[in-house]
Every structure is written in structure tokens, then in C-alpha cells.
Design a protein around this motif. Structure first.
Motif, PDB file in Angstrom:
ATOM      1  N   ALA A 144       0.792  -1.282  -0.009  1.00 41.60           N
ATOM      2  CA  ALA A 144       0.088   0.138  -0.030  1.00 41.60           C
ATOM      3  C   ALA A 144       1.001   0.970  -0.188  1.00 41.60           C
ATOM      4  CB  ALA A 144      -0.834  -0.077   1.094  1.00 41.60           C
ATOM      5  N   GLY A 145       0.915   2.083  -0.786  1.00 42.15           N
ATOM      6  CA  GLY A 145       1.114   3.233  -0.994  1.00 42.15           C
ATOM      7  C   GLY A 145       2.657   3.488  -1.363  1.00 42.15           C
ATOM      8  N   SER A 146       2.839   2.291  -2.867  1.00 40.50           N
ATOM      9  CA  SER A 146       3.925   2.292  -3.152  1.00 40.50           C
ATOM     10  C   SER A 146       3.858   2.666  -4.361  1.00 40.50           C
ATOM     11  CB  SER A 146       4.384   0.740  -3.316  1.00 40.50           C
ATOM     12  OG  SER A 146       3.464  -0.200  -3.361  1.00 40.50           O
ATOM     13  N   THR A 147       4.690   2.827  -5.234  1.00 37.69           N
ATOM     14  CA  THR A 147       4.258   3.129  -6.944  1.00 37.69           C
ATOM     15  C   THR A 147       4.871   2.351  -7.904  1.00 37.69           C
ATOM     16  OG1 THR A 147       4.513   5.856  -6.497  1.00 37.69           O
ATOM     17  CG2 THR A 147       4.878   5.432  -8.465  1.00 37.69           C
ATOM     18  N   ILE A 148       4.007   1.998  -8.588  1.00 33.89           N
ATOM     19  CA  ILE A 148       4.182   0.694  -9.205  1.00 33.89           C
ATOM     20  C   ILE A 148       4.013   0.417 -10.724  1.00 33.89           C
ATOM     21  CG2 ILE A 148       3.627  -1.051  -8.292  1.00 33.89           C
ATOM     22  CD1 ILE A 148       0.845  -1.601  -9.217  1.00 33.89           C
ATOM     23  N   GLN A 149       4.719   0.380 -11.769  1.00 34.05           N
ATOM     24  CA  GLN A 149       3.819   0.482 -13.696  1.00 34.05           C
ATOM     25  C   GLN A 149       3.306  -0.515 -13.766  1.00 34.05           C
ATOM     26  OE1 GLN A 149       6.480   0.073 -16.948  1.00 34.05           O
ATOM     27  NE2 GLN A 149       7.347   1.686 -15.647  1.00 34.05           N
ATOM     28  N   LEU A 150       1.867  -0.441 -14.001  1.00 38.41           N
ATOM     29  CA  LEU A 150       0.758  -0.655 -14.857  1.00 38.41           C
ATOM     30  C   LEU A 150       1.362  -1.241 -16.172  1.00 38.41           C
ATOM     31  CD1 LEU A 150      -1.007  -0.140 -12.085  1.00 38.41           C
ATOM     32  CD2 LEU A 150      -2.820  -0.797 -13.425  1.00 38.41           C
ATOM     33  N   HIS A 151       1.001  -2.551 -16.519  1.00 36.11           N
ATOM     34  CA  HIS A 151       0.706  -2.706 -17.615  1.00 36.11           C
ATOM     35  C   HIS A 151      -0.401  -3.220 -18.255  1.00 36.11           C
ATOM     36  CE1 HIS A 151       5.758  -4.113 -17.619  1.00 36.11           C
ATOM     37  NE2 HIS A 151       5.351  -2.631 -17.436  1.00 36.11           N
ATOM     38  N   TYR A 152      -0.858  -2.447 -19.762  1.00 42.86           N
ATOM     39  CA  TYR A 152      -2.762  -3.184 -20.067  1.00 42.86           C
ATOM     40  C   TYR A 152      -2.372  -3.326 -21.378  1.00 42.86           C
ATOM     41  CZ  TYR A 152      -7.486  -2.395 -19.673  1.00 42.86           C
ATOM     42  OH  TYR A 152      -9.124  -3.100 -19.944  1.00 42.86           O
ATOM     43  N   SER A 153      -2.859  -3.931 -21.763  1.00 44.17           N
ATOM     44  CA  SER A 153      -2.719  -5.328 -23.209  1.00 44.17           C
ATOM     45  C   SER A 153      -2.863  -3.973 -23.825  1.00 44.17           C
ATOM     46  CB  SER A 153      -3.252  -6.294 -23.009  1.00 44.17           C
ATOM     47  OG  SER A 153      -2.996  -6.554 -24.925  1.00 44.17           O
ATOM     48  N   ASN A 154      -2.497  -3.793 -25.466  1.00 41.91           N
ATOM     49  CA  ASN A 154      -2.295  -3.132 -26.466  1.00 41.91           C
ATOM     50  C   ASN A 154      -2.863  -3.915 -27.283  1.00 41.91           C
ATOM     51  OD1 ASN A 154      -0.244  -3.241 -27.102  1.00 41.91           O
ATOM     52  ND2 ASN A 154       0.649  -1.474 -27.628  1.00 41.91           N
ATOM     53  N   TRP A 155      -3.288  -5.114 -27.718  1.00 38.58           N
ATOM     54  CA  TRP A 155      -4.280  -6.280 -28.395  1.00 38.58           C
ATOM     55  C   TRP A 155      -4.342  -5.430 -29.537  1.00 38.58           C
ATOM     56  CZ3 TRP A 155      -2.101 -10.992 -28.032  1.00 38.58           C
ATOM     57  CH2 TRP A 155      -2.188 -11.283 -29.551  1.00 38.58           C
ATOM     58  N   ALA A 156      -5.476  -4.250 -29.160  1.00 35.27           N
ATOM     59  CA  ALA A 156      -5.618  -3.366 -30.728  1.00 35.27           C
ATOM     60  C   ALA A 156      -5.754  -1.599 -29.430  1.00 35.27           C
ATOM     61  CB  ALA A 156      -7.074  -3.499 -30.600  1.00 35.27           C
ATOM     62  N   ALA A 157      -5.170  -1.547 -30.361  1.00 36.69           N
ATOM     63  CA  ALA A 157      -5.156   0.135 -29.693  1.00 36.69           C
ATOM     64  C   ALA A 157      -5.228   0.838 -29.942  1.00 36.69           C
ATOM     65  CB  ALA A 157      -3.428   0.895 -30.187  1.00 36.69           C
ATOM     66  N   HIS A 158      -5.752   2.260 -29.382  1.00 37.20           N
ATOM     67  CA  HIS A 158      -7.050   2.839 -29.475  1.00 37.20           C
ATOM     68  C   HIS A 158      -6.548   4.239 -28.153  1.00 37.20           C
ATOM     69  CE1 HIS A 158      -9.395   0.062 -31.170  1.00 37.20           C
ATOM     70  NE2 HIS A 158      -9.518  -0.822 -29.574  1.00 37.20           N
ATOM     71  N   PRO A 159      -7.001   5.564 -28.662  1.00 37.72           N
ATOM     72  CA  PRO A 159      -7.109   6.819 -27.378  1.00 37.72           C
ATOM     73  C   PRO A 159      -8.393   6.415 -26.949  1.00 37.72           C
ATOM     74  CG  PRO A 159      -8.449   8.038 -29.837  1.00 37.72           C
ATOM     75  CD  PRO A 159      -7.701   6.071 -30.176  1.00 37.72           C
ATOM     76  N   GLY A 160      -7.577   6.650 -25.642  1.00 35.49           N
ATOM     77  CA  GLY A 160      -8.473   6.737 -24.060  1.00 35.49           C
ATOM     78  C   GLY A 160      -8.073   7.039 -23.140  1.00 35.49           C
ATOM     79  N   THR A 161      -8.580   6.730 -22.015  1.00 37.38           N
ATOM     80  CA  THR A 161      -8.545   6.887 -20.431  1.00 37.38           C
ATOM     81  C   THR A 161      -9.182   5.604 -19.708  1.00 37.38           C
ATOM     82  OG1 THR A 161      -9.177   9.058 -20.407  1.00 37.38           O
ATOM     83  CG2 THR A 161      -8.884   8.499 -18.477  1.00 37.38           C
ATOM     84  N   PHE A 162      -7.669   5.688 -18.578  1.00 32.79           N
ATOM     85  CA  PHE A 162      -8.010   4.619 -17.923  1.00 32.79           C
ATOM     86  C   PHE A 162      -8.267   4.676 -17.010  1.00 32.79           C
ATOM     87  CE2 PHE A 162      -5.180   3.112 -21.259  1.00 32.79           C
ATOM     88  CZ  PHE A 162      -5.020   1.742 -21.794  1.00 32.79           C
ATOM     89  N   HIS A 163      -9.482   3.762 -16.287  1.00 34.50           N
ATOM     90  CA  HIS A 163      -9.771   4.893 -14.906  1.00 34.50           C
ATOM     91  C   HIS A 163      -9.908   3.902 -13.942  1.00 34.50           C
ATOM     92  CE1 HIS A 163     -12.067   8.269 -16.171  1.00 34.50           C
ATOM     93  NE2 HIS A 163     -12.571   7.849 -17.297  1.00 34.50           N
TER      94      HIS A 163
END
Length: 375
Positions: free
Chosen positions: A125-144
Motif C-alpha cells: 500500500a502507498g507504493s508506486t508501481i508501473q501498470l501494464h495494460y495490453s494494447n492488443w488493439a490500440a485506441h485513444p482513451g482514458t484508463f480509470h
């Protein structure tokens, strides 16, 4: 996966029959879009847990096995396809409570099951991590991004009222182009004060259409640094004393992140330097022209390491399929170098972590000699 059965020199009839057989065993993934790879989503880590050398999916994790028994293997071949074409950013009232992890779809309904034995990523908790999210098909947009509130009970159906928003990012960078095992990535500071099991939920809202994507990642806040349990026979839930695999998810490929206990030969003797050693373990998930490796990095010294790099040399023309997970490729083949990422940079005495990767070419008959150095 259909390429598993193709042999260019076979007679046409045999080739056609083999191709049909391969498709029946291992359906090719649809051109869907993406879910979280770090921390790994339910569909992604169940794919990782269940993928066999022959292309079938036979999970060892009990939650994943139950999901396959309910919904079949295809949702895991399409692990990146939890989406709704008309979501348009809607949440409460659009996807019913209890159906959130499956995006309110029939296809992924089995991944809504309220149970505490899904594959789990261990975090602090409280740490900073790097998230990875598959871009199998890429689109512009926002991750909530959402996290479950304090007091969350994993054995009760997930409701929108259980979730609280804590982060968002628009159009983050990508590790490489779509259509492979690359990913969007961004740094995220996790909420402070969290303990025990939680769900990290991500809704990816496209800005160029009404299509949205949904991802549930089971996590436990126990002082971990991205270790994954519940895949390859490791314990699925936990505490800092649990017997955890150090190969955090994946990140980057559908066959990533198996427990080191699932390693297959050959494995290397530990290579070291500056109190740091590295051990190569060829994983059982292999297919024609591809193989997977997990490398365990350990601090055998008496002082804390603040960063590490593992190096080796390929002699058979091998390469990388996508980027490593839990490591940064800083030297290209044949003279390979993989350096730590932020969340596994610091290793106390006797502490270990690991990184993994999918490779192209034929796996070396003997594990290459590894050297591990620390600044």
C-alpha cells in the motif's frame, strides 16, 4: 496457435488436416483489445495458469478451473476481450452489481465468481508501481482505476458501491505496436493504508467510440513487490509468509508469469557478481519457434542491493517476443542485458525477485551463463 500444426513441406491434405486439428485444440485469439497485465487480470492470469504445451488450457488454480468448467476455454484464448461496444463510460446501472469483472457479458460471466482463490498479485500500500495494460488493439482513451474499499469481502459479489476511484491516465505510452504482446504503461501510486485482499478494477474508456474494456485484478496488500501466486501450483492467497512465486505477471504475454516451481530443464547454475546471482529456468510453455524463460535474481550478500542487471549471450540467433515482464531490456541480442524495474530494484540480504520473457527461436540446449551485477 494454429501455426503450431503447420509444416510447410507437408502434402496439402496433411497440412489442411493438421491446421484443422490445431484450431480445434487451440482457437486463435480474436482481435480484441486488452486487460491489465500488471497486476494481472483474472482472465490473463488464468490463461497463464492453464496454458499447456499443446495449446490447450487446463488450469491448476481452482478458481480458474471452475471458470473454465463453467464457460469453456475460449474466454481465456480471448483473455483480452472483456468489452462492451456501447458502454460510453457508464458504470453503475449499466453493468449490474455482481457482473462487474465480466463486464456484464455472458461470455465472461464465470470470472465474476466471488471467491478468495483467484490468482493474486502481492503489493505494498502507498507504493508506486508501473501498470501494464495490453494494447492488443490500440485506441485513444482514458484508463480509470478503482480499488475496493476497506472491509472488502472477496467471497461476496462485487458491487459498484465496493469500489472507490483513485487514479486515471489518458493516452499513456506504449511499449511497442499493437497486435503482439506489448502494452500501455504508466506509473501509479497505490492507495495508502490498505491491507489484505482487494480488487484493482480498470475501465478503459475509448475516446474515438463508445466501446469500453473492463479488467479485474485480484491483489493482496501484504508488503509484496509484484509477486504472483495462484499460477502454476503456487499458493493463491496470502501473507508475507506465504510461499510466493517471485514471477509477477504478466506482464507481457499470454504465457508469462509461471511459478519458478514449474520450471523445466535446462536451468542454469547461479551466475553472480557483487553479491547478486541469477538463475535461468526454461518454462514448460513452449511452441514451435518460441520458448519462455523465468530468471530468478537473488541478493546473496550481507548488504542491500539498489539495482541489478543480468547479462548473457545468445549463440543461436534467439530474440525476444515482446518485452520482458518485471525487467527492462537494456541490451539487445545476442548480448542481452535485463535491468530491474522500479518495484523490484531494491533487494535486501537473501531477498529475491524474478523476471521473465517470451523468446523467439529454439531454446538453448544448455542454459546460457548468466552474470548479475549491481551498481
Amino acid at each position: 496457435m494454429a501455426t503450431l500444426a503447420r509444416r510447410a513441406l507437408w502434402p496439402a491434405v496433411a497440412a489442411a488436416a493438421s491446421l484443422i486439428a490445431a484450431v480445434l485444440v487451440a482457437p486463435a485469439p480474436a482481435h480484441a483489445h486488452g486487460v491489465a497485465l500488471v497486476p494481472g487480470s483474472r482472465t490473463y492470469l488464468c490463461y497463464v495458469d492453464g496454458l499447456q504445451a499443446n495449446g490447450q488450457i487446463i488450469p491448476s488454480n481452482p478458481a480458474c478451473a471452475a471458470a473454465v468448467a463453467q464457460g469453456g476455454q475460449q474466454p481465456l484464448y480471448d483473455w483480452f476481450g472483456v468489452l462492451r461496444p456501447d458502454a460510453a463510460g457508464r458504470t453503475t446501472g449499466y453493468i449490474p452489481d455482481g457482473e462487474i469483472c465480466g463486464g456484464g457479458t455472458t461470455k465472461y460471466a464465470a470470472y465474476n465468481a466471488a471467491r478468495a482463490d483467484w490468482p493474486t498479485t502481492h503489493l505494498t500500500a502507498g507504493s508506486t508501481i508501473q501498470l501494464h495494460y495490453s494494447n492488443w488493439a490500440a485506441h485513444p482513451g482514458t484508463f480509470h482505476m478503482y480499488i475496493t474499499k476497506d472491509g472488502y469481502d472477496p467471497t461476496k459479489p462485487l458491487a459498484w458501491s465496493d469500489l472507490q476511484s483513485f487514479w486515471s491516465v489518458t493516452d499513456p505510452p506504449q511499449s511497442g505496436g499493437p497486435g503482439g504482446f506489448n502494452y500501455y504503461y504508466w506509473d501509479t501510486t497505490l492507495p495508502a493504508g490498505k491491507t489484505g485482499r482487494h480488487i484493482l478494477y480498470i475501465q478503459w474508456v475509448r475516446s474515438d467510440s463508445q466501446e469500453n474494456f473492463f479488467s479485474c485484478s485480484d491483489v493482496v496488500f501484504d508488503g509484496g513487490h509484484g509477486e504472483v501466486t495462484g499460477v502454476g501450483g503456487s499458493q493463491p492467497s496470502g501473507s508475507p509468509s506465504a510461499s510466493r512465486s517471485a514471477s509477477a505477471s504478466p506482464s507481457v504475454s499470454p504465457s508469462a508469469s509461471r511459478s519458478a516451481s514449474a520450471s523445466a530443464s535446462p536451468s542454469s547454475p547461479a551466475g553472480g557478481g557483487s553479491g547478486c546471482t541469477a538463475t535461468w529456468a526454461l518454462q514448460p510453455s513452449q511452441w514451435a519457434g518460441h520458448f519462455q524463460v523465468n530468471v530468478t535474481v537473488k541478493n546473496n550478500g550481507s548488504s542491500t542491493l539498489n539495482g541489478w542487471t543480468v547479462r548473457w549471450t545468445y549463440t543461436g540467433g534467439q530474440g525476444f517476443e515482446g518485452a520482458p515482464w518485471n525487467g527492462t531490456l537494456t541490451g539487445q541480442p545476442p548480448n542481452v542485458a535485463v535491468t530491474n524495474v522500479d518495484w523490484n530494484k531494491v533487494l535486501g540480504p537473501n531477498a529475491s525477485t524474478s523476471f521473465g520473457f517470451n523468446a523467439t527461436g529454439t531454446a538453448p540446449a544448455s542454459a546460457p551463463a548468466l552474470t548479475c551485477t549491481s551498481p
